[in-house]
Design a protein around this motif. Structure first.
Motif, mmCIF file in Angstrom:
data_model
loop_
_atom_site.group_PDB
_atom_site.id
_atom_site.type_symbol
_atom_site.label_atom_id
_atom_site.label_comp_id
_atom_site.label_asym_id
_atom_site.label_seq_id
_atom_site.Cartn_x
_atom_site.Cartn_y
_atom_site.Cartn_z
ATOM 1 N N HIS A 83 -8.355 -6.797 8.167
ATOM 2 C CA HIS A 83 -8.521 -6.076 6.902
ATOM 3 C C HIS A 83 -9.867 -5.370 6.848
ATOM 4 C CE1 HIS A 83 -10.423 -10.008 6.065
ATOM 5 N NE2 HIS A 83 -11.194 -9.350 5.211
ATOM 6 N N HIS A 101 -10.260 -1.414 6.393
ATOM 7 C CA HIS A 101 -11.126 -0.932 5.314
ATOM 8 C C HIS A 101 -12.114 0.107 5.829
ATOM 9 C CE1 HIS A 101 -13.825 -0.951 1.838
ATOM 10 N NE2 HIS A 101 -14.813 -1.081 2.700
ATOM 11 N N GLY A 129 -10.641 3.360 6.363
ATOM 12 C CA GLY A 129 -10.503 4.023 5.069
ATOM 13 C C GLY A 129 -11.810 4.668 4.634
ATOM 14 N N CYS A 130 -12.934 3.977 4.882
ATOM 15 C CA CYS A 130 -14.247 4.520 4.508
ATOM 16 C C CYS A 130 -14.544 5.819 5.249
ATOM 17 C CB CYS A 130 -15.341 3.498 4.813
ATOM 18 S SG CYS A 130 -15.339 2.046 3.744
ATOM 19 N N TYR A 161 -5.283 3.344 4.097
ATOM 20 C CA TYR A 161 -5.992 2.276 4.820
ATOM 21 C C TYR A 161 -6.477 1.190 3.862
ATOM 22 C CZ TYR A 161 -5.978 4.600 9.357
ATOM 23 O OH TYR A 161 -5.592 5.150 10.555
ATOM 24 N N TYR A 162 -6.976 1.585 2.701
ATOM 25 C CA TYR A 162 -7.407 0.582 1.718
ATOM 26 C C TYR A 162 -6.220 -0.266 1.264
ATOM 27 C CZ TYR A 162 -11.758 3.304 1.260
ATOM 28 O OH TYR A 162 -12.943 3.958 1.492
ATOM 29 N N ALA A 198 -5.399 -2.723 3.991
ATOM 30 C CA ALA A 198 -6.392 -3.800 4.032
ATOM 31 C C ALA A 198 -6.107 -4.832 2.947
ATOM 32 C CB ALA A 198 -7.796 -3.222 3.865
ATOM 33 N N TYR A 202 -9.969 -8.766 -1.017
ATOM 34 C CA TYR A 202 -11.101 -8.108 -0.366
ATOM 35 C C TYR A 202 -11.717 -7.108 -1.339
ATOM 36 C CZ TYR A 202 -13.911 -6.172 3.424
ATOM 37 O OH TYR A 202 -14.961 -5.784 4.219
ATOM 38 N N SER A 221 -12.484 -3.234 -0.610
ATOM 39 C CA SER A 221 -11.331 -2.332 -0.639
ATOM 40 C C SER A 221 -10.873 -2.071 -2.068
ATOM 41 C CB SER A 221 -10.174 -2.897 0.198
ATOM 42 O OG SER A 221 -10.455 -2.799 1.581
ATOM 43 N N ASN A 265 -13.409 0.513 -3.447
ATOM 44 C CA ASN A 265 -13.247 1.865 -2.910
ATOM 45 C C ASN A 265 -11.935 2.500 -3.326
ATOM 46 O OD1 ASN A 265 -15.647 1.197 -1.681
ATOM 47 N ND2 ASN A 265 -15.041 1.913 0.345
ATOM 48 N N LEU A 266 -10.866 1.687 -3.316
ATOM 49 C CA LEU A 266 -9.568 2.225 -3.719
ATOM 50 C C LEU A 266 -9.589 2.627 -5.183
ATOM 51 C CD1 LEU A 266 -6.683 2.907 -2.931
ATOM 52 C CD2 LEU A 266 -6.046 0.531 -3.407
#
Length: 214
Positions: A101, A105, A108-109, A123-124, A127, A134, A137, A140-141
């Motif tokens: 994960h 993550h 995704g970043c 990707y988030y 994860a 998490y 994630s 960010n999501l």
């Protein structure tokens, strides 16, 4: 050690005052149905990936350490804006543990930094399908959804992040920004102030990553 525990206790107590407010604001049904749909789709994608995954031979601890080195190196490159180098490091990490994960993550970043929000969101999501708790994630999501003006999902994800780790100043900051975007200035300012107070006592390195025996 006693001082560390006291600081942690004080921070949790302060944050929990606002968490009760978050629960009162949550309507529940719409949020839950949206979240369930998101997780179901992500789980389907992860399950498809698992079919072709073959573990590396030898000690898995050694491979895990190697993947963490590539991951940490990618984080450094990403922090200084070297996306190509960060991507190369992640290709090495993915070849070792494609279903981590943390690795998903970080991928995704990288796409997030490139402005590729749809790919970053995928990707988030993946994860979180592996590790629903998490926080990075979730944070960010939530901000990706904010960029897409999906305030319902953005708020839901940041509430989840705050409930999982009430001492994360990043979560409170992001949640405050989301509410600010919706014109809820009074509550947003309270959450942003909470973020500042937590950040002032946050360790440079999280306590959980400090070795137990030095």
């Amino acid at each position: 050690m006693v001082l560390i525990e006291k600081v942690g206790s004080d921070k949790r107590s302060m944050a929990h005052v606002h968490i009760s407010e978050l629960k009162d604001r949550d309507s529940g049904s719409i949020h839950n149905s949206l979240a369930a749909s998101r997780v179901e789709q992500a789980l389907s994608e992860v399950a498809s990936s698992m079919g072709s995954y073959i573990p590396k031979p030898g000690s898995q601890q050694v491979w895990y350490t190697q993947a963490q080195i590539w991951l940490s190196t990618a984080e450094i490159y990403l922090a200084v804006g070297k996306l190509s180098e960060a991507r190369s490091c992640m290709q090495e990490a993915v070849s070792i543990f494609p279903l981590s994960h943390q690795i998903l993550h970080m991928l995704g970043c990288i796409h997030d930094h490139k402005g590729e929000l749809t790919v970053a969101k995928k990707y988030y999501d993946n994860a979180l399908a592996i590790n629903p708790s998490y926080v990075k994630s979730l944070q960010n999501l939530g901000m990706v959804y904010l960029e897409q003006q999906n305030y319902t999902m953005a708020e839901k994800l940041l509430k989840d992040a705050v409930n999982i780790d009430p001492t994360s100043h990043v979560s409170w900051n992001h949640l405050g920004r989301i509410l600010m975007s919706q014109g809820e200035y009074e509550t947003a300012s309270e959450f942003l102030m909470t973020s500042l107070e937590l950040e002032s006592t946050a360790p440079i390195v999280p306590f959980r990553v400090i070795p137990r025996i030095l």
